[in-house]
Enzyme design. Structure first.
Site, PDB file in Angstrom:
ATOM      1  N   GLU A 105       1.057  -1.167  -0.139  1.00  0.00           N
ATOM      2  CA  GLU A 105      -0.058  -0.453   0.421  1.00  0.00           C
ATOM      3  C   GLU A 105       1.027   1.209  -0.157  1.00  0.00           C
ATOM      4  O   GLU A 105       0.141   2.469  -0.724  1.00  0.00           O
ATOM      5  CB  GLU A 105      -1.375  -0.241   1.400  1.00  0.00           C
ATOM      6  CG  GLU A 105      -2.055  -0.541   1.367  1.00  0.00           C
ATOM      7  CD  GLU A 105      -3.069  -0.532   0.719  1.00  0.00           C
ATOM      8  OE1 GLU A 105      -3.329  -0.192  -0.578  1.00  0.00           O
ATOM      9  OE2 GLU A 105      -3.388  -1.878  -0.157  1.00  0.00           O
ATOM     10  N   SER A 376     -34.072 -31.285 -19.569  1.00  0.00           N
ATOM     11  CA  SER A 376     -35.661 -31.367 -20.385  1.00  0.00           C
ATOM     12  C   SER A 376     -37.163 -29.736 -19.852  1.00  0.00           C
ATOM     13  O   SER A 376     -38.189 -29.884 -20.706  1.00  0.00           O
ATOM     14  CB  SER A 376     -36.309 -32.686 -20.555  1.00  0.00           C
ATOM     15  OG  SER A 376     -36.470 -33.096 -21.201  1.00  0.00           O
TER      16      SER A 376
END
Length: 696
Positions: A105, A376
């Site tokens: 950072e 299906s």
């Protein structure tokens, strides 16, 4: 006396000096002005810095509890950073986590005065090379100023305030104090703020006990908790952990060998939610967070600390029924998974959602998985297309027998088969094909109507998953999500009108002002008559001989639906007038299902539907205009005569019913389209069914 030599004549020194004097005077005047300007700038800068030094920092915003409420207005979740933030001194945070955080950072944190000029220059070069914002250059102090005092909006005024507060923080606090505040403030995902809460959440230990590997994992999360949390995406989290470890090695903080060893270490995470009960509808609550932040743009900081109220569509009774049905539908100890989502077709409200069997051990929401073939259960979309086109009617016939289909101008062939190779080896109509899930009939149908037309219908019904216009589309070979299927079937139940699924009704801020209010679109997809005919056909799935017949006794109300089974997935998607529900069962890794495992979707659907609607009287599907019922002879597909032994009452869109009378039994027939006898028998049939369901 002559001057010696032939050189140039030199002017007296006094004359030369006199010529330079104007230039010297101008130079001196310029230097005075410049010095004065510099002095003014210095004094202004000193005054500004002095002002910032004596000016008190603003009080950081006081966090408020945000709430998520169900359809009845009861709180189902709260969001509040303070409930999961435990501030600890810097010395009680593992040095590994401190070093890992600074490495990724703000590597020059202890060297700059709040702004990293080298980092800003490096980021500018990288961003210029890629012509995009590839890197940022915010320091720890800048991030702390933003989190403590500002929103995350991207405006120049916010950036200016951030710069001022950054300078003030550096003036008022030592570097260690700033770093301590930062590590106790930063958000690590899943409601955890600060290193201590994050360490407890992910690893079940104090922040002081974190190892190098654990620290590198945690340090990577704040950049994007949705993307780098190991609970959300382990691959992303692991890749970022290794990036941080390599960065620490490159900066000389750790040895390369230590970085490699830590990256290879298998970490043990605490199951998410194990520290407290997961509560009701955890998958739904995660979905609400996702919609609020990613879809509606609600800032995560506002969600966690802004005191907002999110009103959702969750029906607590339906949700309890869903969770119980899934829990009891699969034997304990089985690794088989399940998903259930239920939508009110009349409003689009998402009433219940179960994304898996155990949220504590696996937070993946299978309701939105787009890797499962519907089999299906996709066929009703095909048949609706055929009915809408007028290409087929409920009595259109095809032969149920092994068939090889040619397509792509005869260059390719497709040879589908029925489940367990069962065929009638005779002509069947659409009702019989839907009830028995005949694949040959389905492929004949898609060859007649065109695969692209089926895809177009699916899109209108809200299915966005990729599909290709192939004959196999008829058998549901292209993956879709349970959410998409429930929404599509909801359109059938709602008379052909699709209402956009809605999970958030309204969001209010802490003052009660509305930040968002749902206005779901209602779009007619097909006319009500065609939707009703399809519904009538799909009711046969639960009749004798239908693939859902084994659970028909469990459901004491009219219901329509379709089963779907592939080698790895089993479905039942169905609906009543009040609920459209999709149930999927299978394995996350695509393991093949045994016959017993494939039969678990239907009982879950039936148990859920009946329990969720226990307090709702049974209702028939409303009969719209444009529908007629006539007696037909199933063998011929023609109007039935008085003496036809197997005559059947069939439903048609007006104008598509047969007009030719079956003469095989020697009579002329009396079943005119829309005859009063047929209507009376239809009504009588409904009441007979209701009585049977009620008695069960």
């Amino acid at each position: 006396m002559k001057r010696g030599g032939g050189g140039k004549r030199r002017l007296p020194v006094a004359i030369q000096a006199e010529r330079w004097m104007p230039l010297l005077r101008r130079l001196r005047k310029g230097l005075l002005y410049a010095g004065g300007a510099l002095l003014v700038l210095f004094m202004a800068a000193f005054g500004f810095l002095y002002y910032l030094r004596v000016q008190a920092l603003p009080a950081s915003s006081v966090s408020q509890t945000s709430q998520m409420l169900d359809l009845q207005g009861r709180v189902i979740d709260t969001f509040h950073a303070g409930e999961n933030r435990q501030s600890v001194p810097l010395k009680q945070i593992s040095p590994y986590l401190v070093e890992a955080t600074l490495a990724i950072e703000d590597r020059r944190f202890y060297d700059h005065l709040g702004f990293d000029m080298k980092g800003m220059a490096r980021a500018a070069v990288v961003n210029l090379e890629h012509l995009s914002r590839e890197q940022g250059a915010s320091t720890v102090t800048q991030q702390l100023a933003r989190n403590l005092y500002l929103t995350h909006e991207r405006t120049w005024s916010r950036k200016l305030k951030e710069a001022m507060y950054t300078i003030q923080l550096e003036m008022h606090y030592s570097k260690d104090e700033i770093l301590s505040m930062y590590l106790n403030q930063i958000y690590y995902g899943h409601g955890a703020y600060g290193a201590e809460a994050a360490s407890e959440l992910y690893f079940g230990k104090h922040a002081s006990e974190l190892t190098l590997a654990e620290s590198a994992m945690l340090a990577g999360i704040p950049k994007g908790p949705k993307y780098y949390s190991p609970y959300m995406d382990m691959k992303n989290a692991k890749d970022r952990q290794r990036t941080i470890l390599q960065t620490m090695a490159d900066q000389g903080i750790i040895l390369q060998a230590d970085a490699k060893a830590a990256g290879a270490q298998l970490l043990s995470f605490v199951p998410l939610g194990s520290s407290k009960q997961a509560g009701m509808a955890p998958y739904f609550r995660d979905y609400i967070r996702y919609v609020a932040v990613d879809k509606l743009g609600i800032d995560e900081h506002l969600l966690s600390e802004g005191g907002i109220r999110i009103y959702t569509t969750l029906d607590p009774e339906a949700q309890r029924a869903a969770e119980e049905a899934v829990a009891s539908g699969i034997p304990a100890g089985s690794e088989q998974q399940a998903a259930l989502v239920s939508i009110d077709p009349r409003t689009g409200y998402v009433k219940a959602m179960v994304g898996g069997r155990d949220y504590k051990t696996n937070q993946y929401n299978r309701v939105f998985a787009t890797t499962r073939q519907p089999g299906s259960s996709f066929k009703p979309i095909l048949y609706l297309t055929a009915l809408q086109q007028g290409a087929l009617t409920p009595v259109s016939q095809f032969k149920s027998a092994p068939t090889v289909f040619t397509y792509d101008d005869g260059r390719k062939t497709y040879a589908p088969s029925n489940y367990n190779s069962k065929y009638t080896n005779g002509l069947i109509d659409m009702r019989q094909a839907i009830a028995s899930s005949d694949n040959i009939y389905a492929v004949n149908s898609i060859m007649k109507v065109g695969p692209q037309n089926v895809i177009d219908m699916a899109r209108k019904l809200g299915i966005d998953s990729p599909m290709k216009p192939l004959p196999s589309l008829a058998l549901g070979t292209f993956p879709v999500s349970p959410f998409e299927m429930a929404s599509a079937f909801g359109t059938f139940a709602n008379g052909g009108v699709r209402i956009e699924p809605t999970a958030i009704l309204r969001i209010e801020d802490g003052k009660g002002e509305v930040l968002y209010e749902a206005k779901p679109a209602a779009v007619p997809v097909v006319d009500a008559a065609h939707a009703y005919v399809l519904t009538s056909l799909m009711e046969s799935v639960f009749d004798t001989g239908g693939t859902g017949n084994r659970v028909s006794a469990m459901i004491k109300r009219p219901v329509a639906g379709k089963t779907g089974t592939t080698a790895t997935d089993a479905w039942l998607v169905g609906y009543t007038p009040e609920l459209a529900t999709a149930v999927w069962v299978g394995y996350d890794k695509g393991r093949k299902l045994t016959p017993a495992e494939a039969h678990r979707a239907a009982p879950i659907f039936a148990a859920y539907t009946e329990q969720a609607l226990a307090a709702v009287p049974p209702k028939i599907f409303p009969l719209p205009d444009g529908v007629v019922s006539v007696y037909v002879d199933p063998e011929s597909g023609k109007l039935a005569g008085k003496t036809c032994p197997n005559r059947r009452l069939e439903t048609f869109v007006s104008g598509t019913q047969p007009v030719e009378v079956c003469g095989a039994h020697g009579d002329a027939g009396d079943a005119a389209a829309g005859s009063d006898d047929a209507k009376r028998e239809q009504t009588s049939s409904w009441w007979k069914q209701l009585k049977r369901w009620w008695s069960n």
